[in-house]
Design a protein around this motif. Structure first.
Motif, short mmCIF file in Angstrom:
data_model
loop_
_atom_site.label_atom_id
_atom_site.label_comp_id
_atom_site.label_asym_id
_atom_site.label_seq_id
_atom_site.Cartn_x
_atom_site.Cartn_y
_atom_site.Cartn_z
N MET B 1 0.77 -1.08 -0.06
CA MET B 1 0.01 -0.09 0.09
C MET B 1 0.79 1.43 0.12
O MET B 1 1.85 1.39 0.72
N THR B 2 0.36 2.45 -0.80
CA THR B 2 1.13 3.45 -0.85
C THR B 2 1.05 4.31 0.44
O THR B 2 0.13 4.24 1.27
N LEU B 3 2.03 5.23 0.61
CA LEU B 3 1.76 5.99 1.96
C LEU B 3 0.96 7.07 1.71
O LEU B 3 -0.09 7.42 2.50
N ARG B 4 0.52 7.29 0.36
CA ARG B 4 -0.90 8.33 0.40
C ARG B 4 -2.02 7.66 0.72
O ARG B 4 -2.94 8.27 1.50
N GLU B 5 -2.30 6.45 0.42
CA GLU B 5 -3.30 5.58 1.00
C GLU B 5 -3.46 5.39 2.34
O GLU B 5 -4.68 5.47 3.02
N VAL B 6 -2.33 5.11 2.77
CA VAL B 6 -2.20 5.04 4.20
C VAL B 6 -2.70 6.36 5.16
O VAL B 6 -3.40 6.39 6.06
N VAL B 7 -2.02 7.44 4.57
CA VAL B 7 -2.51 8.79 5.08
C VAL B 7 -3.97 9.09 5.08
O VAL B 7 -4.78 9.44 5.96
N GLU B 8 -4.57 8.59 3.77
CA GLU B 8 -6.11 9.03 3.70
C GLU B 8 -6.85 7.87 4.65
O GLU B 8 -7.59 8.31 5.17
N ARG B 9 -6.59 6.53 4.56
CA ARG B 9 -7.37 5.73 5.49
C ARG B 9 -7.23 5.94 6.85
O ARG B 9 -8.22 5.79 7.57
N LEU B 10 -6.14 6.55 7.34
CA LEU B 10 -5.68 6.55 8.79
C LEU B 10 -6.06 8.03 9.49
O LEU B 10 -6.17 8.26 10.37
N GLY B 11 -6.49 8.90 8.43
CA GLY B 11 -6.87 10.43 8.49
C GLY B 11 -5.61 11.19 9.22
O GLY B 11 -5.61 11.73 10.17
N LEU B 12 -4.42 10.71 8.59
CA LEU B 12 -3.25 11.45 9.14
C LEU B 12 -2.92 12.81 8.76
O LEU B 12 -3.44 13.19 7.63
N ARG B 13 -2.50 13.75 9.46
CA ARG B 13 -2.18 15.00 8.93
C ARG B 13 -0.85 15.43 8.36
O ARG B 13 0.24 14.88 9.17
N ALA B 14 -0.81 16.01 7.34
CA ALA B 14 0.75 16.18 6.85
C ALA B 14 1.35 17.53 7.64
O ALA B 14 0.56 18.55 7.59
N LEU B 15 2.51 17.26 8.45
CA LEU B 15 3.01 18.37 9.03
C LEU B 15 4.41 18.97 8.46
O LEU B 15 4.76 19.91 8.60
N THR B 16 4.50 18.38 7.09
CA THR B 16 5.40 18.83 6.12
C THR B 16 4.88 19.28 4.84
O THR B 16 3.63 18.72 4.66
N SER B 17 5.44 20.10 4.09
CA SER B 17 4.65 20.48 2.82
C SER B 17 4.32 19.48 1.85
O SER B 17 3.67 19.27 1.06
N ASP B 18 5.61 18.53 1.90
CA ASP B 18 5.31 17.47 0.81
C ASP B 18 5.18 16.32 1.57
O ASP B 18 5.81 15.59 2.56
N VAL B 19 4.29 15.34 0.90
CA VAL B 19 4.17 13.84 1.44
C VAL B 19 4.58 13.03 0.10
O VAL B 19 4.17 13.14 -0.90
N ALA B 20 5.68 12.15 0.60
CA ALA B 20 6.08 11.11 -0.53
C ALA B 20 5.05 10.33 -0.93
O ALA B 20 5.20 9.06 -0.33
#
Ligand SMILES: Nc1ncnc2c1ncn2[C@@H]1O[C@H](COP(=O)(O)OP(=O)(O)O)[C@@H](O)[C@H]1O
Ligand SMILES: [Mg+2]
Lengths: 148, 112
Positions: B1-20
């Motif tokens: 699973m990609t990081l993007r998907e994990v971020v979305e599914r777990l509702g994580l907040r980006a604290l840096t301007s870019d998410v790899a």
């Protein structure tokens, strides 16, 4: 490809400088990666370099790191000016640390640094003169099957 | 699973301007001791921690971690954000505890 490389790079580390801590290891990682060396070997070298670098930052006044590469091995040597280690055998034990409370709060001082170096290096020699300094000699084979 | 998907599914907040976002997540590791993560984290792992200072970035880079998640609503230090942006390390945040987030990440990766 790797067999053509022969290089030597030197770096300085300042004791107590937590802002720059890790910079030398990251530079070493980049140099090795850019040479096309197997990422798993690059990672092992970087981990060993990082733990050695952090020990200078945490315990010594200053240190000099030299990265050398020949067709067979990566060699990382580090010499510091600092308090030295009076009981190397004890220092090598997992969990042993003299880190301050402040360092521990930051997540340093797990007492796993020297064991991590040993685990990731094919050869690791640690020498020390109390009151003078400590020297690290870390060797990692480029070809897992090959000898030194 | 990609990081993007994990971020979305777990509702994580980006604290840096870019998410790899394209980074492949291979698993997770939870802990606050840097040398422990150095020893036991795996490339592509998400590192769940409450450490917020800039030295976490070198750990993520040396171990080729997919990203770092700060738990319990902890804010990263100013230098951490600045340096993470410069060095392309993804730092994320959550209000949840390390226990809860670890559990949710585990479940998500086991049974997407
Ligand atoms: N370069 C050094 N100079 C002085 N003491 C050192 C040095 N490297 C290691 N030590 C000693 O060895 C101990 C164990 O080191 P290490 O395994 O890296 O764990 P930690 O750094 O977490 O304490 C340190 O706490 C310190 O007492
Ligand atoms: Mg150490």
């Amino acid at each position: 490809m790797v067999s053509r490389h022969n290089l030597s790079h030197a770096f300085e580390i300042k004791g107590g400088d937590f802002g720059k801590a890790g910079c030398v290891s990251l530079e070493i990682k980049e140099i090795l990666r850019d040479l096309g060396i197997d990422p798993a070997i690059v990672r092992r070298a970087a981990i060993a370099a990082y733990e050695a670098e952090m020990n200078v930052v945490m315990y010594a006044e200053s240190g000099k790191v030299v990265l050398r590469l020949n067709p067979k091995v990566i060699r990382i040597t580090l010499e510091d000016q600092g308090p030295g280690i009076h009981d190397i055998e004890m220092a090598m034990q997992e969990g042993y640390t003299t880190a301050t409370d402040q360092m521990r709060e930051m997540g340093f001082g797990a007492g796993m640094g020297l064991p991590n170096i040993k685990k990731n290096a094919d050869r690791f020699e640690l020498k020390s003169k109390v009151g003078k300094g400590t020297s690290y000699n870390i060797i990692i084979h480029l070809n897992p099957e090959g000898g030194t | 699973m990609t990081l993007r998907e994990v971020v979305e599914r777990l509702g994580l907040r980006a604290l840096t301007s870019d998410v790899a976002g394209d980074a492949e997540v291979t698993g997770g590791y939870t802990g606050d001791l840097l040398s422990d993560v150095m020893a036991n984290g795996r490339p592509g792992n998400i590192w769940i921690t409450m450490q917020t200072h800039q030295n976490i970035l070198a750990v993520a880079k040396i171990k080729d971690l997919a990203g770092i998640v700060l738990v319990n609503s902890r804010r990263p230090d100013k230098e951490t954000v600045w340096k993470a942006d410069k060095e392309n390390v993804t730092v994320l945040g959550t209000n949840e505890s390390a226990f809860r987030l670890s559990g949710r990440l585990y479940r998500l990766l086991e049974d997407p």
